[in-house]
Write a protein that holds these residues in place. Structure first.
Motif, PDB file in Angstrom:
ATOM      1  N   MET A 382     -55.067  79.868-120.476  1.00  0.00           N
ATOM      2  CA  MET A 382     -55.514  80.516-118.961  1.00  0.00           C
ATOM      3  C   MET A 382     -56.910  81.410-119.191  1.00  0.00           C
ATOM      4  O   MET A 382     -57.754  81.453-118.275  1.00  0.00           O
ATOM      5  N   ALA A 383     -56.561  82.378-120.262  1.00  0.00           N
ATOM      6  CA  ALA A 383     -57.682  83.297-120.480  1.00  0.00           C
ATOM      7  C   ALA A 383     -59.226  82.652-120.768  1.00  0.00           C
ATOM      8  O   ALA A 383     -60.228  83.250-120.523  1.00  0.00           O
ATOM      9  N   ALA A 384     -59.058  81.556-121.410  1.00  0.00           N
ATOM     10  CA  ALA A 384     -60.274  80.701-121.861  1.00  0.00           C
ATOM     11  C   ALA A 384     -60.765  79.834-120.840  1.00  0.00           C
ATOM     12  O   ALA A 384     -61.904  79.208-121.071  1.00  0.00           O
ATOM     13  N   CYS A 385     -60.176  79.540-119.766  1.00  0.00           N
ATOM     14  CA  CYS A 385     -60.820  78.582-118.902  1.00  0.00           C
ATOM     15  C   CYS A 385     -61.674  78.858-118.066  1.00  0.00           C
ATOM     16  O   CYS A 385     -61.754  80.231-117.668  1.00  0.00           O
ATOM     17  N   ASP A 386     -62.612  78.226-117.579  1.00  0.00           N
ATOM     18  CA  ASP A 386     -63.699  78.595-117.017  1.00  0.00           C
ATOM     19  C   ASP A 386     -63.489  79.140-115.536  1.00  0.00           C
ATOM     20  O   ASP A 386     -64.126  80.092-115.057  1.00  0.00           O
ATOM     21  N   PHE A 387     -62.459  78.636-114.853  1.00  0.00           N
ATOM     22  CA  PHE A 387     -62.384  78.794-113.509  1.00  0.00           C
ATOM     23  C   PHE A 387     -60.621  78.799-113.395  1.00  0.00           C
ATOM     24  O   PHE A 387     -60.119  77.618-113.405  1.00  0.00           O
ATOM     25  N   VAL A 388     -60.129  79.725-112.947  1.00  0.00           N
ATOM     26  CA  VAL A 388     -58.483  79.820-112.753  1.00  0.00           C
ATOM     27  C   VAL A 388     -58.376  80.476-111.322  1.00  0.00           C
ATOM     28  O   VAL A 388     -58.635  81.510-111.045  1.00  0.00           O
TER      29      VAL A 388
END
Length: 850
Positions: A382-388
């Motif tokens: 989740m921390a690496a995702c472009d957009f959460v």
């Protein structure tokens, strides 16, 4: 809004009816006597619902990067980010991760948006973690995800077998219905199949404490016995017990087999489900009163999510991804881009987030940073995702801290829609509270995004009733009896007045209690399938480095990650800390002491938990609850200890069998802290947090000493009046902080772990001011007279402690739980504590004999 509202409990899959009533002191909650799931009874969690509806900690406004943002800007942002990802990387570059806490109408809109108009199957749900193996087992055996029976069957049976189900704690109202029938008909037999001797097993005629993971071996053996064949059954259970179980099952036509997460949460869960179903198909015990295989669903609307396609491997309305269904749903939704293949299931979905295949992720009403296996890697993903983006009613969860955009959703008491319980019964969840702040219904949020993505005509809903009506029409569309889910009889129904009813509902007002009584199933030939099951070992096994097996599950009075139940002081009283249950012999082996602390380690992470000796566990096995998060403990997220092994058919993770090690947590000091204001504690020592009535309570321990006068002011605030006691030789420090005479915080530090009760000080937080002559007693932890308050809570419904029960037994010669209940009320509401009361009675008898 009316003063009395009939709605439905938001906890387990029992689906109890609730009556919310407004009074001078606010809203109260009681069981609905007319609801056919519970007939007025509630468990302690349901009974405490009114304690959980406050606005403290609620997310009330959209937030971007922790700062308020207008709704229009927030919705535009979601639509733009998802549209851009789809345009550049294709529809499979986005995903929804949703929840059994959503109402059916919310679920319907989410599934329609993702599978019908974005064009991807990438919507999955936390229900993947609790009942997807049952779904797969049903489909393989019946040709459809159909629960055959109803709750009445449990009461009409002559033999009830509970497999991997601690229903006394996890489905208390159903279990109390069973026990009430056992009282009426003592000849009714109860068999519990579970490695642990749980509260449920305490009430059984026969407990099979089988080796973890060997359920399929047991039921394959039973099937062979029913066929008259010989079979070797080696599952860690004495032969005479197996013979008894097989004989009882063979000779008892009216047999119901109930199962829950102990079966589902396995890397071979689907096979275990079908091994159970095979035995009922072999004997024809299905579709008739008092018999059948019966899955007890974990969440309040896991069933509703299954109905509308909330799982990645379903399309909608119990239709799959076959060509005919894709065409049918596409024509009904008037969409040219319906998904043509299943999407990623939960574990694989977050792996795709981690490796960058998922560019935009929307999480709704759940906390995957805690609940999924390999929770540490989920956080990394989740921390690496472009957009959460996260829609939730809570402002601060472990998952919310990883979201770029947070959207405020309505909570229970504010939401309007329907849920479906474990027996296929649809009930209304009606609002009795006004929407707080800028919070909105989940379906509204998704519909607004859909409109901004260019799909406005298909999402022009004005109410939850509009969505329910469309859902009913889809279930009936080109059905003609070919599909199990048919709500054609609810088309045009008065939504506000909708009474609880079991699907299918093919004609107005006519629900269906049981399925398959006519011998017709939903495979093309109309027949059921008996599935050949080859038992498989769990994916991971203990070894020298990780010599114990960790089993996880729910504790009695808490729910999921405690965002709701954690608000209630009453629910915190029974188990205020995360506990590691371990057999006494293993405790000796690993140097642990009862009520001490232990470090529990897995392959990637560790947790620190309070030790509880439990002779009901098999040696070599330990148990820990799933509820604690980084918001409520320094390090007790058990999901981090579990590898993400999944069932090949259902994708359900193996949450009941993880190799671990354990060692003592060496503490040089122990303490209790109470504070009216929030306190942020570091994570380099042990702490756990529980709710008090007007404050929070921390249990703490650490290896290194502190400069306690300085530390106390750092944690509790430096202003106001301080009363302190310090004994360096004994390692004691006690302090109380008052502001304008009102108690604001206290801290008690000891060198050794004690059974210190903070009850007196906790009561003092409810007073406007503390008199001068009483202030010194604050640092003594006792009021004038020395009564330090109650001890461990046994009955949370009526706040009855262990000491009171023991005293009542001894002083009055009590010999039964019913007598204890008559005198103290303990165990007379939800009944969850009755097994514990029986154990106390047994201990008292043993001590008297000794």
């Amino acid at each position: 809004m009316a003063d009395t509202i009939r709605t439905t409990c938001p906890y387990c899959g029992v689906g109890c009816g609730v009556v919310a009533q407004s009074g001078d002191d606010g809203w109260s909650v009681r069981g609905d006597p007319d609801h056919p799931a519970n007939f007025g009874r509630l468990c302690v969690k349901g009974a405490a619902l009114a304690e959980t509806i406050g606005l403290e900690g609620r997310l009330l406004h959209p937030e971007w990067g922790g700062k308020p943002v207008a709704w229009d800007a927030a919705l535009d942002m979601v639509a733009d980010k998802f549209s851009a990802a789809v345009a550049e990387h294709g529809p499979d570059s986005v995903a929804f991760y949703v929840s059994g806490q959503l109402l059916t109408e919310d679920y319907y809109v989410a599934n329609k948006l993702m599978k019908g108009f974005i064009g991807s199957g990438n919507i999955d749900t936390n229900s993947r973690l609790c009942m997807s193996s049952t779904v797969a087992g049903h489909v393989r055996a019946f040709g459809s995800d159909t629960v055959p029976g109803c709750y009445e069957d449990i009461e009409q049976a002559d033999l009830v077998v509970l497999v991997g189900s601690n229903a006394a704690w996890c489905h208390p109202v159903i279990f109390q219905r069973l026990l009430a029938e056992k009282t009426r008909r003592p000849e009714l037999r109860i068999v519990v199949v579970d490695p642990r001797r749980t509260a449920t097993a305490e009430c059984a005629d026969l407990h099979l404490a089988l080796r973890p993971g060997s359920d399929a071996i047991l039921f394959n053996g039973l099937l062979a016995h029913l066929k008259g064949e010989e079979a070797e059954v080696e599952c860690g259970v004495p032969l005479d017990q197996i013979v008894t179980f097989f004989s009882w099952f063979a000779e008892t036509e009216k047999t119901v087999t109930l199962w829950s997460q102990g079966i589902n949460q396995s890397s071979s869960g689907t096979d275990k489900v079908d091994a159970i179903i095979n035995c009922h198909l072999q004997t024809g015990r299905i579709g008739r009163p008092g018999m059948g295989p019966f899955s007890l669903t974990g969440q309040p609307n896991a069933m509703g999510g299954r109905e509308v396609g909330g799982l990645a491997n379903m399309l909608a309305a119990h239709m799959g991804f076959d060509e005919a269904s894709i065409d049918r749903v596409g024509r009904f939704w008037d969409s040219p881009r319906v998904a043509t293949k299943p999407g990623l299931k939960a574990v694989d979905l977050f792996k795709a987030v981690k490796d960058g295949r998922i560019k935009a992720l929307w999480v709704m009403a759940t906390n995957p940073a805690v609940s999924l296996p390999e929770a540490d890697l989920v956080r990394d993903a989740m921390a690496a995702c472009d957009f959460v983006v996260l829609s939730d009613c809570e402002a601060d969860t472990d998952s919310a801290r990883l979201a770029h955009l947070r959207l405020p959703a309505l909570a229970w008491g504010e939401k309007d829609g329907t849920v479906t319980n474990s027996e296929r019964r649809i009930s209304r969840q009606r609002p009795f509270l006004a929407p707080p702040g800028e919070a909105k219904p989940d379906w509204w949020i998704m519909s607004q995004v859909a409109r901004r993505m260019g799909f406005g005509a298909a999402f022009a809903y004005e109410s939850a009733a509009d969505i329910f009506a469309e859902h009913c029409r889809l279930t009936a569309f080109e059905n003609g009896g070919s599909r199990d889910l048919d709500l054609g009889g609810l088309i045009g129904v008065d939504y506000e007045a909708l009474a609880p009813i079991q699907w299918p509902v093919r004609r107005p007002g006519e629900g269906t209690a049981r399925m398959f009584g006519n011998g017709r199933f939903y495979h093309p030939d109309g027949k059921a399938r008996m599935i050949a099951v080859e038992p498989r070992r769990p994916a991971a096994v203990a070894d020298e480095a990780l010599p114990l097996i960790l089993n996880t599950g729910r504790s009695r009075d808490q729910w999921h990650t405690m965002t709701r139940t954690g608000r209630s002081p009453r629910l915190a009283a029974h188990a205020p800390e995360p506990v590691l249950s371990i057999h006494p012999a293993d405790a000796i082996r690993f140097g642990l002491t009862d009520n001490g602390l232990a470090r529990l380690g897995g392959r990637r992470a560790s947790a620190v938990l309070r030790v509880a000796l439990d002779a009901g566990l098999r040696r070599g096995e330990v148990f820990a609850p799933i509820h604690w998060t980084d918001r409520t403990a320094s390090g007790a997220v058990v999901g981090m200890l579990i590898d993400a092994a999944v069932d090949p058919y259902s994708g359900q993770p193996e949450l009941k069998h993880a190799p671990v090690m354990v060692e003592p947590y060496a503490a040089g000091w122990h303490g209790v802290m109470l504070s009216r204001s929030p306190v942020e504690l570091p994570r380099d020592f042990y702490w756990s947090k529980a709710a008090g009535k007007s404050h929070s309570i921390w249990r703490i321990a650490g290896a290194e000493g502190q400069d306690w006068p300085v530390t106390a002011r750092d944690w509790l605030g430096g202003d106001g009046e301080w009363i302190e006691f310090l004994d360096p030789n004994r390692g004691h420090y006690r302090a109380a902080r008052l502001v304008d005479g009102r108690l604001e915080g206290v801290l008690f530090i000891f060198r050794w772990a004690t059974d210190f009760s903070p009850d007196w000080v906790a009561a003092a937080f409810g007073r406007a001011a503390i008199a001068g002559d009483e202030r010194a007693t604050l640092v003594a932890g006792a009021p004038p007279g020395g009564d330090r308050g109650s001890d461990k809570t046994v009955c949370a419904c009526f706040s009855v402690g262990l000491a009171a029960i023991r005293t009542a037994i001894r002083d009055n010669g009590l010999t039964s739980a019913a007598q204890v209940g008559a005198l103290l009320k303990a165990g007379t509401n939800c009944g969850s504590c009755v097994p514990e009361i029986r154990a106390i009675l047994a201990e008292e008898r043993a001590e008297k004999v000794a």
